[in-house]
Design a protein around this motif. Structure first.
Motif, PDB file in Angstrom:
ATOM      1  N   SER A  46      -5.714  19.337  15.295  1.00 36.26           N
ATOM      2  CA  SER A  46      -4.520  18.908  16.025  1.00 36.26           C
ATOM      3  C   SER A  46      -4.823  17.738  16.957  1.00 36.26           C
ATOM      4  CB  SER A  46      -3.921  20.074  16.818  1.00 36.26           C
ATOM      5  OG  SER A  46      -4.678  20.358  17.979  1.00 36.26           O
ATOM      6  N   ARG A  47      -6.063  17.641  17.421  1.00 36.01           N
ATOM      7  CA  ARG A  47      -6.464  16.526  18.283  1.00 36.01           C
ATOM      8  C   ARG A  47      -6.897  15.308  17.466  1.00 36.01           C
ATOM      9  NH1 ARG A  47      -3.874  18.058  22.575  1.00 36.01           N
ATOM     10  NH2 ARG A  47      -4.907  19.598  23.876  1.00 36.01           N
ATOM     11  N   ARG A  48      -7.476  15.560  16.305  1.00 32.50           N
ATOM     12  CA  ARG A  48      -7.993  14.464  15.480  1.00 32.50           C
ATOM     13  C   ARG A  48      -6.898  13.773  14.668  1.00 32.50           C
ATOM     14  NH1 ARG A  48     -11.090  10.529  14.115  1.00 32.50           N
ATOM     15  NH2 ARG A  48     -12.283  10.652  12.214  1.00 32.50           N
ATOM     16  N   TYR A  49      -5.908  14.550  14.211  1.00 31.79           N
ATOM     17  CA  TYR A  49      -4.859  14.011  13.342  1.00 31.79           C
ATOM     18  C   TYR A  49      -3.463  14.258  13.910  1.00 31.79           C
ATOM     19  CZ  TYR A  49      -8.877  14.236  10.218  1.00 31.79           C
ATOM     20  OH  TYR A  49     -10.129  14.107   9.668  1.00 31.79           O
ATOM     21  N   PRO A  50      -3.192  13.823  15.120  1.00 30.56           N
ATOM     22  CA  PRO A  50      -1.873  14.100  15.702  1.00 30.56           C
ATOM     23  C   PRO A  50      -0.724  13.403  14.964  1.00 30.56           C
ATOM     24  CG  PRO A  50      -3.079  12.556  17.080  1.00 30.56           C
ATOM     25  CD  PRO A  50      -4.024  13.035  16.009  1.00 30.56           C
ATOM     26  N   ALA A  51      -1.022  12.316  14.265  1.00 31.03           N
ATOM     27  CA  ALA A  51       0.036  11.559  13.594  1.00 31.03           C
ATOM     28  C   ALA A  51       0.681  12.329  12.445  1.00 31.03           C
ATOM     29  CB  ALA A  51      -0.518  10.232  13.077  1.00 31.03           C
ATOM     30  N   VAL A  52      -0.023  13.302  11.878  1.00 35.08           N
ATOM     31  CA  VAL A  52       0.537  14.048  10.746  1.00 35.08           C
ATOM     32  C   VAL A  52       1.364  15.255  11.212  1.00 35.08           C
ATOM     33  CG1 VAL A  52      -1.303  13.323   9.177  1.00 35.08           C
ATOM     34  CG2 VAL A  52      -1.506  15.497  10.405  1.00 35.08           C
ATOM     35  N   LEU A  53       1.402  15.467  12.519  1.00 32.90           N
ATOM     36  CA  LEU A  53       2.144  16.603  13.068  1.00 32.90           C
ATOM     37  C   LEU A  53       3.403  16.123  13.777  1.00 32.90           C
ATOM     38  CD1 LEU A  53      -0.891  18.449  14.711  1.00 32.90           C
ATOM     39  CD2 LEU A  53       0.304  19.110  12.613  1.00 32.90           C
ATOM     40  N   PRO A  54       4.409  16.977  13.854  1.00 31.22           N
ATOM     41  CA  PRO A  54       5.558  16.616  14.700  1.00 31.22           C
ATOM     42  C   PRO A  54       5.077  16.373  16.130  1.00 31.22           C
ATOM     43  CG  PRO A  54       6.041  18.567  13.381  1.00 31.22           C
ATOM     44  CD  PRO A  54       4.590  18.261  13.197  1.00 31.22           C
ATOM     45  N   THR A  55       5.717  15.475  16.841  1.00 32.31           N
ATOM     46  CA  THR A  55       5.282  15.076  18.181  1.00 32.31           C
ATOM     47  C   THR A  55       5.100  16.269  19.107  1.00 32.31           C
ATOM     48  OG1 THR A  55       6.437  12.986  17.907  1.00 32.31           O
ATOM     49  CG2 THR A  55       5.820  13.580  20.141  1.00 32.31           C
ATOM     50  N   PHE A  56       6.052  17.191  19.110  1.00 36.29           N
ATOM     51  CA  PHE A  56       5.981  18.364  19.977  1.00 36.29           C
ATOM     52  C   PHE A  56       4.742  19.201  19.667  1.00 36.29           C
ATOM     53  CE2 PHE A  56       6.976  22.798  20.983  1.00 36.29           C
ATOM     54  CZ  PHE A  56       7.346  22.674  22.328  1.00 36.29           C
ATOM     55  N   VAL A  57       4.485  19.413  18.395  1.00 35.45           N
ATOM     56  CA  VAL A  57       3.330  20.202  17.973  1.00 35.45           C
ATOM     57  C   VAL A  57       2.037  19.474  18.334  1.00 35.45           C
ATOM     58  CG1 VAL A  57       2.119  21.206  15.989  1.00 35.45           C
ATOM     59  CG2 VAL A  57       4.606  21.369  16.159  1.00 35.45           C
ATOM     60  N   ALA A  58       1.978  18.176  18.059  1.00 41.46           N
ATOM     61  CA  ALA A  58       0.774  17.398  18.365  1.00 41.46           C
ATOM     62  C   ALA A  58       0.470  17.420  19.856  1.00 41.46           C
ATOM     63  CB  ALA A  58       0.951  15.965  17.880  1.00 41.46           C
ATOM     64  N   GLN A  59       1.513  17.419  20.673  1.00 40.47           N
ATOM     65  CA  GLN A  59       1.320  17.377  22.115  1.00 40.47           C
ATOM     66  C   GLN A  59       0.815  18.696  22.685  1.00 40.47           C
ATOM     67  OE1 GLN A  59       4.780  16.005  24.182  1.00 40.47           O
ATOM     68  NE2 GLN A  59       3.753  15.933  26.153  1.00 40.47           N
ATOM     69  N   TYR A  60       1.277  19.831  22.139  1.00 43.41           N
ATOM     70  CA  TYR A  60       0.992  21.122  22.760  1.00 43.41           C
ATOM     71  C   TYR A  60       0.101  22.070  21.952  1.00 43.41           C
ATOM     72  CZ  TYR A  60       4.674  19.615  25.895  1.00 43.41           C
ATOM     73  OH  TYR A  60       5.421  18.905  26.791  1.00 43.41           O
ATOM     74  N   ALA A  61      -0.097  21.816  20.677  1.00 43.53           N
ATOM     75  CA  ALA A  61      -0.848  22.755  19.830  1.00 43.53           C
ATOM     76  C   ALA A  61      -2.271  22.978  20.326  1.00 43.53           C
ATOM     77  CB  ALA A  61      -0.869  22.268  18.381  1.00 43.53           C
ATOM     78  N   GLY A  62      -2.940  21.936  20.743  1.00 45.68           N
ATOM     79  CA  GLY A  62      -4.322  22.078  21.190  1.00 45.68           C
ATOM     80  C   GLY A  62      -4.466  23.048  22.357  1.00 45.68           C
ATOM     81  N   ASP A  63      -3.534  22.996  23.296  1.00 45.42           N
ATOM     82  CA  ASP A  63      -3.597  23.886  24.458  1.00 45.42           C
ATOM     83  C   ASP A  63      -3.251  25.326  24.083  1.00 45.42           C
ATOM     84  OD1 ASP A  63      -4.300  21.842  26.329  1.00 45.42           O
ATOM     85  OD2 ASP A  63      -2.242  21.120  26.182  1.00 45.42           O
ATOM     86  N   VAL A  64      -2.279  25.494  23.208  1.00 43.11           N
ATOM     87  CA  VAL A  64      -1.939  26.837  22.728  1.00 43.11           C
ATOM     88  C   VAL A  64      -3.147  27.436  22.011  1.00 43.11           C
ATOM     89  CG1 VAL A  64      -0.507  28.121  21.087  1.00 43.11           C
ATOM     90  CG2 VAL A  64       0.543  26.391  22.563  1.00 43.11           C
ATOM     91  N   LEU A  65      -3.767  26.650  21.152  1.00 44.64           N
ATOM     92  CA  LEU A  65      -4.912  27.135  20.387  1.00 44.64           C
ATOM     93  C   LEU A  65      -6.144  27.349  21.263  1.00 44.64           C
ATOM     94  CD1 LEU A  65      -4.309  24.928  17.244  1.00 44.64           C
ATOM     95  CD2 LEU A  65      -4.134  27.426  17.357  1.00 44.64           C
ATOM     96  N   TRP A  66      -6.273  26.600  22.348  1.00 45.66           N
ATOM     97  CA  TRP A  66      -7.416  26.783  23.244  1.00 45.66           C
ATOM     98  C   TRP A  66      -7.376  28.175  23.867  1.00 45.66           C
ATOM     99  CZ3 TRP A  66      -9.268  27.796  28.082  1.00 45.66           C
ATOM    100  CH2 TRP A  66     -10.555  27.352  28.367  1.00 45.66           C
ATOM    101  N   ALA A  67      -6.212  28.592  24.344  1.00 42.68           N
ATOM    102  CA  ALA A  67      -6.088  29.936  24.925  1.00 42.68           C
ATOM    103  C   ALA A  67      -6.292  31.005  23.853  1.00 42.68           C
ATOM    104  CB  ALA A  67      -4.734  30.100  25.597  1.00 42.68           C
TER     105      ALA A  67
END
Length: 141
Positions: free
Chosen positions: A26-47
């Motif tokens: 999600s951090r390496r390929y944010p362009a292939v994700l919807p903007t909302f997902v690219a912005q927040y997925a990394g933090d959700v997955l970190w927890a």
């Protein structure tokens, strides 16, 4: 009262590795994700990653307790981003340090951590409940 079976270490390890890989992607390929997902997925997955680490350390731990601890750890790491010591900022400047400790405090990250800890706890509960049903009702051959 029915007891939920002990967590499978293999499941916890696979979920941990999968979560880390998804977070890195999600951090390496944010362009292939919807903007909302690219912005927040990394933090959700970190927890969620912290939750899976805790399941490896406490395989019999209550999911809701582990989720609360994972959330508390994530919030503590986020709060630590308000502290700026030269050695800590140097650590955060490295790629691994940035992934582990973050770079700047954001209130939105705290909401993401809550979602990630709860999501992991729900997945954990679903896996353990499914496993309990298999133990109670073995398949007939």
């Amino acid at each position: 009262m029915l007891r939920t079976p002990k967590r499978s270490t293999t499941h916890s390890l696979l979920l941990l590795v999968g979560t880390v890989l998804l977070g890195l992607a999600s951090r390496r390929y944010p362009a292939v994700l919807p903007t909302f997902v690219a912005q927040y997925a990394g933090d959700v997955l970190w927890a969620s990653m912290v939750f899976w680490l805790l399941t490896l350390l406490r395989p019999n731990g209550e999911g809701r307790h582990l989720a609360a601890i994972a959330f508390a750890i994530a919030v503590a790491v986020e709060a630590s981003q308000r502290y700026h010591a030269p050695w800590l900022d140097a650590l955060r400047a490295s790629p691994l340090g940035a992934l582990a400790l973050g770079q700047g405090f954001l209130w939105s990250d705290i909401a993401c951590y809550l979602v990630g800890a709860v999501l992991a706890a729900v997945i954990d509960w679903m896996l353990r409940t499914r496993r309990r049903k298999r133990v109670l009702m073995p398949r007939e051959y």
